[in-house]
Design an enzyme around this catalytic site. Structure first.
Site, mmCIF file in Angstrom:
data_model
loop_
_atom_site.group_PDB
_atom_site.id
_atom_site.type_symbol
_atom_site.label_atom_id
_atom_site.label_comp_id
_atom_site.label_asym_id
_atom_site.label_seq_id
_atom_site.Cartn_x
_atom_site.Cartn_y
_atom_site.Cartn_z
ATOM 1 C CG HIS A 13 -3.963 -5.801 -7.710
ATOM 2 N ND1 HIS A 13 -3.155 -5.011 -6.926
ATOM 3 C CD2 HIS A 13 -5.144 -5.867 -7.051
ATOM 4 C CE1 HIS A 13 -3.797 -4.633 -5.843
ATOM 5 N NE2 HIS A 13 -5.021 -5.144 -5.894
ATOM 6 C CB THR A 63 -8.603 1.537 -11.282
ATOM 7 O OG1 THR A 63 -8.425 1.032 -9.965
ATOM 8 C CG2 THR A 63 -8.480 3.049 -11.264
ATOM 9 C CD GLU A 115 -4.494 0.291 -3.197
ATOM 10 O OE1 GLU A 115 -3.438 0.915 -2.942
ATOM 11 O OE2 GLU A 115 -5.281 -0.129 -2.335
ATOM 12 N N GLY A 171 -14.130 5.946 2.072
ATOM 13 C CA GLY A 171 -14.319 7.302 2.574
ATOM 14 C C GLY A 171 -15.699 7.821 2.224
ATOM 15 C CB ALA A 215 -16.128 12.041 -1.181
ATOM 16 C CE LYS A 235 -2.546 0.220 2.767
ATOM 17 N NZ LYS A 235 -3.395 -0.982 2.614
#
Length: 334
Positions: free
Chosen positions: A39, A75, A108, A175, A177, A256
């Protein structure tokens, strides 16, 4: 695949030095792995932390001997060029052979928008993730790699220091995909506990199996990792109150969505009653009852459980878990 038990190092809650100390204690307590998120901004401003994962993994690796180190998740598509991640994890793989995992996800907005980066829709984030993984693998496999993608490119790039033992890539997803992508191209899959059973049973695991089948594989060829949110303590009230620091996890996606400021995220979280803050966690005082609730996720098919404890006294958690819970889980796994 044998049952593996890991520890989630809460980078959003602790500074780099004490977080590394907890990683060392996790190895001593008998955990098999330590995973850390990456983060830029934490979920809370007051008492929040955000140590960079890349140097932290190197520091922990140098202080431990056997424990597997990884990200859950990083990420590789906005703050980093995928080639930078390819180089960094190749280096970690050379330093700590067979002990490093690259866990990636689509990200995020909390971590990217503060840098002035535009936050695209889910379709583009997925496309970027897919392309980034393709480029990282190409750089690990070849020399003088010229890559022309939609979002990233390289011109005769080479990663010169690569480990003999390949670094596995895990994809984190919630999810279908991205989960299918994990089944098709990744070595492992990462998700989190505390959601409806139907999500795992009817959506994620079938999508993972579908992706694996397209690559000529089965779920047995993948490491199915779930980040287990647990608050275990002999004092029930303490176990409940410990979850308050992570109340943001109990916010709905609508609550959020679009919140990039830790101060605003903290405000929304603090408005939740403790019962809602604890709703994502297995809160328990009895080790047998606790193991029974954890077993539910093993029965769903997960074989790598990474335990995230919310309280400030992580040393206490590691000692209690190492003595009372891990032996029971290992007996269950065997």
């Amino acid at each position: 695949m044998p049952l593996r038990l890991g520890y989630k190092a809460s980078a959003e809650q602790f500074g780099p030095r004490e977080l590394a100390d907890f990683g060392v204690l996790a190895e001593q307590a008998g955990f098999d792995s330590v995973f850390v998120s990456d983060h830029l901004q934490p979920w809370r401003h007051d008492g929040g932390h955000a140590p960079a994962a890349l140097p932290w993994l190197g520091a922990l690796g140098s202080r431990t001997e056997r424990i597997v180190l990884g990200t859950s998740v990083l990420t590789p598509t906005f703050r980093y060029h995928p080639a930078v991640i390819a180089q960094a994890f190749a280096t970690l793989g050379v330093l700590f052979p067979g002990r490093v995992v690259l866990g990636v996800g689509s990200g995020e907005s909390l971590n990217e928008v503060p840098l002035g980066l535009q936050w695209p829709d889910g379709k583009e984030r997925f496309a970027r993730l897919k392309e980034a993984v393709t480029l990282i693998k190409a750089l690990w496999a070849g020399e003088r790699v010229t890559f022309e993608g939609t979002y990233y490119s390289t011109d005769k790039a080479t990663i010169y220091d690569r480990p003999e033992t390949p670094v596995p890539i895990y994809i984190g997803a919630s999810g279908p995909a991205a989960t299918r992508l994990a089944g098709r191209v990744a070595d492992g899959f990462i998700t989190t506990s505390g959601k409806q059973d139907s999500l795992y049973r009817d959506t994620l695991l079938p999508a993972l199996a579908e992706g694996a089948e397209k690559a000529g594989r089965t779920l047995d060829d993948l490491d199915l990792l779930i980040e287990m949110k647990v608050s275990f303590d002999h004092d029930h009230e303490r176990a409940m109150q410990d979850t308050r620091h992570w109340a943001a996890l109990a916010l709905t996606p609508e609550q959020k969505s679009g919140v990039e400021d830790p101060i605003e995220m903290q405000r929304l979280s603090d408005e939740l009653p403790v019962e809602q803050a604890a709703s994502r966690w297995i809160v328990s005082t009895d080790p047998d009852e606790h193991v029974q609730r954890v077993q539910h996720y093993i029965d769903l098919g997960f074989r790598h459980l990474v335990f995230h404890a919310p309280g400030p006294d992580q040393a206490r958690f590691l000692e209690l878990y190492g003595e009372e819970v891990l032996p029971r889980l290992r007996a269950l796994g065997s």
